[in-house]
Design an enzyme around this catalytic site. Structure first.
Site, mmCIF file in Angstrom:
data_model
loop_
_atom_site.group_PDB
_atom_site.id
_atom_site.type_symbol
_atom_site.label_atom_id
_atom_site.label_comp_id
_atom_site.label_asym_id
_atom_site.label_seq_id
_atom_site.Cartn_x
_atom_site.Cartn_y
_atom_site.Cartn_z
ATOM 1 N N ASN A 134 0.803 -1.236 0.000
ATOM 2 C CA ASN A 134 0.000 0.000 0.000
ATOM 3 C C ASN A 134 0.832 1.281 0.000
ATOM 4 O O ASN A 134 0.432 2.277 -0.607
ATOM 5 C CB ASN A 134 -1.056 -0.018 1.113
ATOM 6 N N LYS A 157 11.244 -9.171 1.453
ATOM 7 C CA LYS A 157 10.243 -9.955 0.729
ATOM 8 C C LYS A 157 9.049 -8.996 0.611
ATOM 9 O O LYS A 157 8.287 -8.782 1.548
ATOM 10 C CB LYS A 157 9.861 -11.220 1.511
ATOM 11 N N HIS A 158 8.952 -8.395 -0.554
ATOM 12 C CA HIS A 158 7.890 -7.405 -0.742
ATOM 13 C C HIS A 158 6.610 -8.114 -1.187
ATOM 14 O O HIS A 158 6.635 -9.299 -1.550
ATOM 15 C CB HIS A 158 8.338 -6.372 -1.793
ATOM 16 N N ALA A 159 5.495 -7.382 -1.179
ATOM 17 C CA ALA A 159 4.235 -7.953 -1.651
ATOM 18 C C ALA A 159 4.396 -8.342 -3.120
ATOM 19 O O ALA A 159 5.095 -7.662 -3.888
ATOM 20 C CB ALA A 159 3.111 -6.946 -1.488
ATOM 21 N N SER A 160 3.710 -9.417 -3.508
ATOM 22 C CA SER A 160 3.931 -9.995 -4.838
ATOM 23 C C SER A 160 3.464 -9.094 -5.976
ATOM 24 O O SER A 160 3.845 -9.318 -7.123
ATOM 25 C CB SER A 160 3.220 -11.350 -4.930
ATOM 26 N N GLY A 209 1.704 -5.745 7.520
ATOM 27 C CA GLY A 209 0.723 -6.447 6.710
ATOM 28 C C GLY A 209 -0.491 -6.808 7.539
ATOM 29 O O GLY A 209 -0.773 -6.184 8.556
ATOM 30 N N SER A 210 -1.182 -7.845 7.103
ATOM 31 C CA SER A 210 -2.455 -8.201 7.731
ATOM 32 C C SER A 210 -2.243 -9.038 8.990
ATOM 33 O O SER A 210 -1.157 -9.581 9.227
ATOM 34 C CB SER A 210 -3.287 -8.982 6.722
ATOM 35 N N GLU A 231 3.629 -4.771 12.391
ATOM 36 C CA GLU A 231 2.769 -3.611 12.121
ATOM 37 C C GLU A 231 1.585 -4.139 11.332
ATOM 38 O O GLU A 231 1.691 -4.382 10.124
ATOM 39 C CB GLU A 231 3.533 -2.582 11.270
ATOM 40 N N CYS A 265 -3.292 1.624 6.652
ATOM 41 C CA CYS A 265 -3.542 1.007 7.956
ATOM 42 C C CYS A 265 -4.038 2.050 8.943
ATOM 43 O O CYS A 265 -4.874 1.765 9.787
ATOM 44 C CB CYS A 265 -2.274 0.338 8.471
HETATM 45 P P1 NAP Z 1 -0.805 -9.090 3.541
HETATM 46 O O1 NAP Z 1 -1.647 -9.889 2.643
HETATM 47 O O2 NAP Z 1 -0.642 -9.545 4.942
HETATM 48 O O3 NAP Z 1 0.617 -8.973 2.831
HETATM 49 C C1 NAP Z 1 1.684 -8.280 3.428
HETATM 50 C C2 NAP Z 1 2.965 -9.032 3.148
HETATM 51 O O4 NAP Z 1 2.938 -10.266 3.856
HETATM 52 C C3 NAP Z 1 3.150 -9.406 1.683
HETATM 53 O O5 NAP Z 1 4.516 -9.342 1.377
HETATM 54 C C4 NAP Z 1 2.627 -10.823 1.620
HETATM 55 O O6 NAP Z 1 3.164 -11.555 0.560
HETATM 56 C C5 NAP Z 1 3.086 -11.355 2.952
HETATM 57 N N1 NAP Z 1 2.292 -12.441 3.482
HETATM 58 C C6 NAP Z 1 0.956 -12.652 3.367
HETATM 59 N N2 NAP Z 1 0.586 -13.746 4.030
HETATM 60 C C7 NAP Z 1 1.703 -14.263 4.590
HETATM 61 C C8 NAP Z 1 1.968 -15.391 5.409
HETATM 62 N N3 NAP Z 1 1.007 -16.228 5.801
HETATM 63 N N4 NAP Z 1 3.242 -15.617 5.793
HETATM 64 C C9 NAP Z 1 4.228 -14.784 5.426
HETATM 65 N N5 NAP Z 1 4.049 -13.695 4.655
HETATM 66 C C10 NAP Z 1 2.795 -13.425 4.257
HETATM 67 O O7 NAP Z 1 -1.313 -7.591 3.636
HETATM 68 P P2 NAP Z 1 -1.641 -6.601 2.435
HETATM 69 O O8 NAP Z 1 -2.969 -6.969 1.896
HETATM 70 O O9 NAP Z 1 -0.503 -6.514 1.494
HETATM 71 O O10 NAP Z 1 -1.691 -5.211 3.206
HETATM 72 C C11 NAP Z 1 -2.827 -4.771 3.826
HETATM 73 C C12 NAP Z 1 -2.759 -5.004 5.318
HETATM 74 O O11 NAP Z 1 -1.553 -4.450 5.861
HETATM 75 C C13 NAP Z 1 -3.872 -4.291 6.040
HETATM 76 O O12 NAP Z 1 -4.362 -5.096 7.059
HETATM 77 C C14 NAP Z 1 -3.186 -3.053 6.587
HETATM 78 O O13 NAP Z 1 -3.833 -2.460 7.668
HETATM 79 C C15 NAP Z 1 -1.851 -3.600 6.949
HETATM 80 N N6 NAP Z 1 -0.864 -2.524 7.068
HETATM 81 C C16 NAP Z 1 -0.385 -2.213 8.316
HETATM 82 C C17 NAP Z 1 0.497 -1.158 8.474
HETATM 83 C C18 NAP Z 1 1.046 -0.779 9.820
HETATM 84 O O14 NAP Z 1 2.010 -0.037 9.874
HETATM 85 N N7 NAP Z 1 0.499 -1.258 10.925
HETATM 86 C C19 NAP Z 1 0.901 -0.426 7.363
HETATM 87 C C20 NAP Z 1 0.384 -0.783 6.117
HETATM 88 C C21 NAP Z 1 -0.494 -1.832 5.982
HETATM 89 P P3 NAP Z 1 2.337 -11.810 -0.814
HETATM 90 O O15 NAP Z 1 2.075 -10.473 -1.408
HETATM 91 O O16 NAP Z 1 3.261 -12.634 -1.612
HETATM 92 O O17 NAP Z 1 1.073 -12.516 -0.404
#
Ligand code: NAP
Length: 470
Positions: A134, A157-160, A209-210, A231, A265
């Site tokens: 994001n 390891k960035h988002a895909s 991430g999530s 985070e 987020c």
């Molecule tokens: P996401 O699906 O969790 O992906 C984030 C990263 O984690 C990606 O690189 C993803 O790789 C990887 N990932 C996903 N599932 C994983 C697993 N089971 N094991 C290891 N790595 C994994 O999140 P997103 O959809 O990209 O981002 C949105 C979320 O991030 C929202 O919930 C948002 O609130 C949160 N966020 C939080 C902050 C903060 O500072 N607190 C800031 C920004 C965003 P792939 O892309 O290869 O799946």
């Protein structure tokens, strides 16, 4: 998920990548480990010169880098340019402040029966950074700038869906002068994270991430006894009390909800309004939300671009539809547009109840939930009534109430009469299911430092032995 650039404004796949093999991952970890041995022995002044060079490159390449981000994840070009500039500012902040943040801290030598005692902040080694799409540059930079400044090396390891931005980051640090291997992009899926984090050469991990991703990484790190910073998601409350300036609150609420096409987020997501001003605020807010221009993120006049993925848009719409099916009222938006691109209109939904998904879940798109409350206590109960605790906002011109909100909101930050944002000067992070640990400020830099106690005595018998020996 395939590793690919797909333009969210058109749905077109522009570039795809093969995931790295196990051998390539292994070689990258080895390079990161070797680079760490080199980097930890460089001076802070040298690392500051490299980080400043990175800032200069970011400034010089702002427009192309911003275009790349817009193409990969759909944020407006204006927002992308601001993100690049913010990254350059963070690099300069850490280059300038690291000498103070990493300086030895002397302790009271007499109190600890030493000739001299101090605390030293030392780097720990290669750190894995799992990052979201994001803010594809900023999320990485707020880890990388302090980590590299402290002398750690980074494995990204960035988002895909943002592989080109990920590769740009590796190239940026290399061109800025950091040793080969100091910052490496691993083009891998999330299935490779276990293998990487289990490697003994990798010392810690940070994930933005999530919540499910956070749980998964925390489990691996727990098994391996490795430090993590998480985070995670948020559903930030934005409370409006009767003494607030309603026009200012409605204006900021609109920006706070729709910044980054609603995919932040720390976006305000739940608008909790005192009944005395509810109708007036709702009208002003819905009018502003409805007036936002949705369209091509490269156009200067666009306020809200597409969501980053079709799956993301479907999820947002499903959350709205679930609320509507159970009796919620839509004040504006709420319809999924036809045509190319993953657009979604700014939407305000009210008459929400706890059984609706929107009540408890994070909504990652330009959709606001509007809640009516009758008192300060009810506002706090609703604000704190989710499993998240990232940011929080309160609008009130009553000084006593401002102080109460600062204490009572259960979140990693409280912004009064303003919008939650991140600054290199201030710590950033959450409580509850929004994660733990902090980024930014000195606190963020020290997350990946060994806070080492150094005690130097005279070498006499009994020196250093206190009443307790542990
Ligand atoms: P996401 O699906 O969790 O992906 C984030 C990263 O984690 C990606 O690189 C993803 O790789 C990887 N990932 C996903 N599932 C994983 C697993 N089971 N094991 C290891 N790595 C994994 O999140 P997103 O959809 O990209 O981002 C949105 C979320 O991030 C929202 O919930 C948002 O609130 C949160 N966020 C939080 C902050 C903060 O500072 N607190 C800031 C920004 C965003 P792939 O892309 O290869 O799946």
């Amino acid at each position: 998920m395939p590793i690919a650039t797909t333009n969210p404004a058109t749905g077109q796949v522009l570039k795809t990548y093969e995931a790295m093999s196990d051998e390539q991952i292994d070689a990258a970890i080895e390079r990161a480990d070797l680079a760490f041995r080199q980097l930890r022995d460089t001076t802070i002044a040298q690392r500051a010169r490299w980080l400043t060079a990175a800032a200069d490159l970011l400034d010089a390449e702002r427009d192309e880098t911003a275009r790349l981000m817009t193409t990969e994840m759909g944020k407006t070009y204006a927002a992308a340019k601001a993100e690049v500039t913010k990254c350059a500012t963070a690099c300069r902040f850490y280059a300038g402040n690291a000498p103070r943040m990493l300086a030895d801290e002397p302790a009271d030598a007499a109190a600890v029966k030493a000739k001299r005692a101090y605390v030293r902040y030392q780097p720990i080694g290669p750190v894995l950074a799992v990052m979201p799409w994001n803010f594809p540059l900023w999320q990485v930079m707020r880890f990388a700038a302090p980590a590299l400044m402290a002398g750690n090396t980074g494995l990204l390891k960035h988002a895909s869906n943002v592989p080109q931005t990920a590769l740009y980051l590796e190239d940026l640090f290399r061109r800025a002068g950091f040793p080969e291997g100091a910052f490496t992009t691993l083009l891998v899926g999330s299935d490779a994270v276990d293998r990487i984090l289990s490697d003994p050469r990798v010392r810690a991990a940070t994930l933005t991430g999530s919540e499910p991703a956070g749980r998964s990484i925390a489990q691996i790190a727990g098994r391996e006894i490795k430090k993590t910073v998480l985070e995670l998601g948020g559903s930030d409350p934005f409370v409006v009390m009767p003494s607030a300036d309603l026009d200012a609150a409605a204006e900021v609420a609109t920006t706070a909800r729709c910044q980054n096409n609603g995919q932040s987020c720390i976006a305000a997501k739940r608008f909790i309004v005192h009944t005395d001003v509810f109708d007036a605020f709702a009208e002003k807010f819905a009018a502003r939300m409805a007036a936002l221009r949705v369209g091509d993120p490269m156009d200067d006049g666009t306020d809200v671009g597409p969501l980053a993925s079709e799956r993301g848009r479907d999820e947002v719409h499903a959350q709205v539809a679930d609320a509507v099916d159970q009796g919620a009222t839509v004040l504006c938006g709420g319809e999924k547009p036809a045509g190319d691109g993953w657009y979604y209109p700014p939407t305000v939904v009210t008459d929400l109840r706890p059984e609706m998904r929107m009540w408890a879940e994070e909504v990652f798109g330009p959709v606001a939930g509007l809640y009516r409350v009758g008192s300060y206590d009810e506002a706090i109960a609703v604000a704190n009534g989710t499993s998240f605790g990232l940011g929080s906002n309160a609008w009130t011109n009553d000084p006593a109430e401002q102080e109460r909100f600062a204490v009572d909101l259960d979140a990693g930050n409280v912004f009064i009469n303003g919008m939650t944002t991140s600054y290199p000067e201030l710590p950033f992070g959450g409580v509850k299911n929004s994660g733990y640990g902090r980024e930014l400020s000195a606190a963020g830099m020290r997350e990946f430092c060994n806070t080492k106690t150094v005690w130097i005595g005279e070498g006499e018998t009994g020196a250093g032995a206190g009443a307790h020996s542990e």
